[in-house]
Design an enzyme around this catalytic site. Structure first.
Site, short mmCIF file in Angstrom:
data_model
loop_
_atom_site.label_atom_id
_atom_site.label_comp_id
_atom_site.label_asym_id
_atom_site.label_seq_id
_atom_site.Cartn_x
_atom_site.Cartn_y
_atom_site.Cartn_z
N ARG A 141 0.99 -1.42 -0.28
CA ARG A 141 -0.12 0.12 -0.19
C ARG A 141 1.03 1.08 0.25
O ARG A 141 1.02 1.60 1.50
CB ARG A 141 -1.15 -0.39 1.54
CG ARG A 141 -1.88 -0.74 1.23
CD ARG A 141 -3.37 -0.23 1.56
NE ARG A 141 -4.23 -1.04 1.72
CZ ARG A 141 -5.81 -0.85 1.97
NH1 ARG A 141 -6.27 -0.79 2.60
NH2 ARG A 141 -6.97 -1.75 1.63
N GLN A 190 -1.27 3.08 -5.55
CA GLN A 190 -2.78 2.96 -5.56
C GLN A 190 -3.69 2.19 -6.62
O GLN A 190 -4.73 2.29 -6.29
CB GLN A 190 -3.24 4.67 -5.35
CG GLN A 190 -2.35 5.10 -3.96
CD GLN A 190 -2.44 6.38 -4.02
OE1 GLN A 190 -2.99 7.31 -4.21
NE2 GLN A 190 -2.96 6.75 -2.28
N ASP A 193 -4.53 -1.12 -6.34
CA ASP A 193 -5.26 -1.69 -5.33
C ASP A 193 -6.31 -2.34 -5.47
O ASP A 193 -7.50 -1.27 -5.13
CB ASP A 193 -5.48 -0.81 -4.66
CG ASP A 193 -5.04 -1.19 -2.76
OD1 ASP A 193 -5.26 -2.64 -2.41
OD2 ASP A 193 -4.96 -0.40 -1.92
N SER A 223 -9.06 -2.59 -2.19
CA SER A 223 -9.14 -0.71 -2.26
C SER A 223 -10.96 -0.79 -2.66
O SER A 223 -11.38 -0.57 -2.34
CB SER A 223 -8.06 -0.07 -1.53
OG SER A 223 -7.85 -0.14 -0.83
N TYR A 282 -2.60 -0.84 7.46
CA TYR A 282 -3.96 -1.86 7.56
C TYR A 282 -3.09 -1.70 9.24
O TYR A 282 -2.16 -1.30 9.97
CB TYR A 282 -3.63 -3.18 7.60
CG TYR A 282 -3.48 -3.51 5.53
CD1 TYR A 282 -5.57 -3.11 5.12
CD2 TYR A 282 -2.93 -3.32 4.72
CE1 TYR A 282 -5.25 -4.03 4.16
CE2 TYR A 282 -2.96 -4.10 3.72
CZ TYR A 282 -4.56 -4.09 2.88
OH TYR A 282 -4.44 -4.37 1.50
#
Length: 381
Positions: A127, A132, A135, A138, A234
Site C-alpha cells: 500500500r 494505488q 489496489d 481497496s 492496515y
C-alpha cells in the site's frame, strides 16, 4: 507479444471477470494478445461479442490455448489452481495474476512452485502511493462498504432519513460503523447520503480527521497506554485487553444504533471479535448488523457467511461476497487494477525481450510475488 488468457471463474457465486473489453483494448495497445474463454464476462454484463470487438479471440474451455499463454488473469486465482486441470498445460514461468488467499496457503504455493509458475497475489500488493491504481482490495472494499449500507437499510424496520410528515416527524436512523478503512469510510459516506446519523469506531485515533471530513462522528478508542498501531496501511492486531475495553465502550453505542456495519479486518489473521452475543441483547429489536468480516471469522459473534441470522431480535447479515452483487462495476474496477499492474510490469520489460520480465528489485512486483521462478516469462533474463 505477450499472450494473455482470461478464463471463466469457477467459484460459485463469483460474477466478476478479470478483464473487460475496455482493458482488453488498453492492454492490446501495449502489445498484449488476448484470449478470452467464452462466457467469461457474461455474469458481469460483458458479452462475448464485446470482447471480439475489442480485439480478443474467444476460446473454449478445453482449448490448447493454455499451453500458449504467458499470463493468466483471474479473480479467484486460488480456485483456478485447484479446480482447472488445464492449468497443467501452462508453460513453466508463466505468470498467474489474481486473488490467492496467500496468508498461510502453503498448499497453493507448493502447487504453483511444482508447476514453476510465477504467482502474483493481489492481496500482497504494497500500500504505497505508486500502487494505488493497482489496489484491488481497496476498489472492492469500496463496493462492499457501499452495498453493506444498502443491505442494512433494506432490512431495517425504520426509515433511514429524517422525515417531516403530516403525522409527525420521523427521526433519522443511527448507523454505527466499526472500522474506518476503505470499506468503513464508504459505508459512512453512503449512510450519510441516505440521511442517517453515522458514528464510526476505529482503533486508530488518526482516522478521526477522515471520519469527520465525511460528516461522521468519531468514537474515540479506549484510553490505554498501548494501542494498536498501523502497518502498511492496515490496522495491526489489538491486544485482548484493548479489545475488551473497546467492547465495553461499544456496548453503549450498540444500545443506540439502528444499523451496524462491521468492517474491521487484519490481513492474515482472524477478524477481531468486537461484538459478543451478550452485547446484542442491548440492541433494539429490529436493528441490523452487517458483518463484512464474516469470512475471516466475523467481527460479530453469530454471523454466518452468506446468510441472515436472527439473534435477540437483531438481524445478523453475513455479507461475504458483496462485490459480486455489483458484478459490472466490480469487474470494471478490478480489471483496471490488473491492467495498471500489468502495464507497470510491461514498463520494466526490455524492448528486445520476447516475453514478460518480472523485475524482482521493484517494490511493487516483489511485494505481491507469491511464488517465484528463476527464469522470466518468454525466456527473458
Amino acid at each position: 507479444m505477450i499472450r494473455v488468457l482470461v478464463p471463466r471463474e469457477c467459484r460459485p457465486g463469483e460474477t466478476r471477470v478479470a478483464a473487460t473489453p475496455e482493458t482488453v483494448r488498453r492492454l492490446s495497445a501495449r502489445g498484449c494478445s488476448f484470449q478470452v474463454e467464452r462466457g467469461a464476462g457474461a455474469a458481469s454484463g460483458y458479452p462475448d461479442e464485446a470482447y471480439e470487438e475489442a480485439g480478443a479471440a474467444l476460446v473454449d474451455a478445453a482449448s490448447a490455448v493454455w499451453a500458449q499463454s504467458d499470463v493468466v488473469m483471474a479473480v479467484q486465482a486460488a480456485d483456478l489452481v485447484q479446480q482447472r486441470p488445464e492449468l497443467e498445460q501452462l508453460p513453466a514461468q508463466s505468470v498467474l495474476l489474481g486473488l490467492m488467499e496467500p496468508h498461510g496457503n502453503e498448499a497453493l504455493k507448493g502447487r504453483l512452485q511444482e508447476r514453476r509458475l510465477q504467482g502474483l497475489a493481489l492481496e500482497l500488493l504494497p500500500r504505497i502511493s505508486r500502487a494505488q491504481s493497482m489496489d484491488v482490495l481497496s476498489s472492492q472494499a469500496n463496493i462492499a462498504g457501499y452495498k453493506a449500507v444498502l443491505l442494512a437499510a433494506s432490512a431495517l424496520d425504520r426509515y433511514v432519513p429524517m422525515l417531516m410528515t403530516a403525522a409527525g416527524t420521523i427521526q433519522p436512523a443511527r448507523a454505527l460503523i466499526l472500522g474506518a478503512g476503505v470499506a468503513g469510510l464508504q459505508a459512512l459516506a453512503t449512510a450519510r447520503r441516505l440521511g442517517a446519523v453515522a458514528y464510526v469506531s476505529d482503533v486508530r485515533a488518526a482516522a478521526k480527521e477522515q471520519v469527520e471530513s465525511l460528516g461522521g462522528r468519531f468514537v474515540d478508542p479506549p484510553e490505554l497506554e498501548q494501542k494498536p498501531g498501523e502497518s502498511g496501511g492496515y490496522a495491526q492486531q489489538a491486544s485482548e485487553r484493548f479489545l475488551s475495553e473497546q467492547r465495553r465502550q461499544l456496548t453503549e453505542q450498540l444500545a443506540l444504533a439502528d444499523m451496524v456495519i462491521c468492517t474491521a479486518q487484519v490481513p492474515g489473521r482472524p477478524a477481531p471479535r468486537l461484538i459478543e452475543d451478550a452485547m446484542l441483547t442491548h440492541m433494539r429489536p429490529g436493528s441490523v448488523v452487517v458483518d463484512l468480516a464474516v469470512a475471516q471469522g466475523g467481527n460479530c459473534e453469530g454471523t454466518q457467511p452468506g446468510t441472515t441470522v436472527l439473534r435477540h431480535g437483531v438481524q445478523l447479515i453475513g455479507a461475504d461476497q458483496l462485490p459480486c452483487s455489483v458484478g459490472n462495476h466490480a469487474s470494471a474496477l478490478y480489471a483496471r487494477n490488473l491492467a495498471a499492474l500489468l502495464e507497470h510490469i510491461l514498463n520494466a520489460t526490455p524492448a528486445e525481450a520476447t516475453g514478460l520480465h518480472l523485475d524482482l528489485n521493484d517494490e511493487i512486483v516483489a511485494g505481491c510475488l507469491f511464488t517465484q521462478s528463476p527464469v522470466a516469462v518468454g525466456g527473458a533474463a
